[in-house]
Design a protein around this motif. Structure first.
Motif, mmCIF file in Angstrom:
data_model
loop_
_atom_site.group_PDB
_atom_site.id
_atom_site.type_symbol
_atom_site.label_atom_id
_atom_site.label_comp_id
_atom_site.label_asym_id
_atom_site.label_seq_id
_atom_site.Cartn_x
_atom_site.Cartn_y
_atom_site.Cartn_z
ATOM 1 N N LEU A 138 1.122 -1.090 0.234
ATOM 2 C CA LEU A 138 0.039 -0.203 -0.291
ATOM 3 C C LEU A 138 1.268 1.369 0.296
ATOM 4 N N ASN A 139 1.799 1.350 0.352
ATOM 5 C CA ASN A 139 3.364 2.569 0.418
ATOM 6 C C ASN A 139 4.071 2.458 -1.154
ATOM 7 N N ARG A 140 3.598 1.767 -2.240
ATOM 8 C CA ARG A 140 4.611 1.413 -2.774
ATOM 9 C C ARG A 140 3.965 3.377 -3.075
ATOM 10 N N GLU B 246 -4.410 -13.914 -2.208
ATOM 11 C CA GLU B 246 -5.485 -14.003 -1.698
ATOM 12 C C GLU B 246 -5.405 -13.590 -0.353
ATOM 13 N N PRO B 247 -3.632 -13.984 0.453
ATOM 14 C CA PRO B 247 -3.965 -13.604 1.219
ATOM 15 C C PRO B 247 -3.906 -11.889 1.511
ATOM 16 N N LEU B 248 -2.974 -11.327 0.435
ATOM 17 C CA LEU B 248 -2.997 -10.069 -0.109
ATOM 18 C C LEU B 248 -3.835 -9.891 0.185
ATOM 19 N N LEU B 249 -5.132 -10.176 -0.679
ATOM 20 C CA LEU B 249 -6.643 -9.203 -0.680
ATOM 21 C C LEU B 249 -7.265 -9.290 0.190
ATOM 22 N N PHE C 140 -3.799 -1.719 -9.705
ATOM 23 C CA PHE C 140 -4.867 -2.474 -8.871
ATOM 24 C C PHE C 140 -5.286 -4.374 -9.232
ATOM 25 N N LYS C 141 -5.677 -4.309 -10.714
ATOM 26 C CA LYS C 141 -5.848 -5.902 -10.789
ATOM 27 C C LYS C 141 -4.315 -6.256 -10.263
#
Length: 75
Positions: free
Chosen positions: A14-16, A36-39, A26-27
């Motif tokens: 998220l900080n990139r 999936e764990p990140l989403l 985003f996709k």
């Protein structure tokens, strides 16, 4: 309102410098197989709810004719 802490990987993503509000980024970040764990972490942080399973489906609607435009569902 209680803030939910995401894991360190989610925070790094998220900080990139790449803007996650861009549809393509985003996709590629959240819908590739294995992310999936990140989403799930991202959705838990945004919705402030526990999510047990995330299942990413293909959101592209193919065109029937070559002159038609393809469609994408943003849900």
């Amino acid at each position: 309102m209680k803030k939910t802490k995401g894991n360190e990987t989610t925070k790094k993503i998220l900080n990139r410098e790449a803007p996650l509000l861009d549809d393509y980024i985003f996709k590629r970040t959240f819908t590739k197989e294995g992310t999936e764990p990140l989403l799930r972490d991202f959705l838990e942080a945004v919705l402030e709810k526990k999510i047990t399973k995330v299942d990413v489906k293909n959101n592209e609607i193919p065109k029937d004719k070559i002159e038609e435009k393809a469609s994408v569902l943003d849900i």
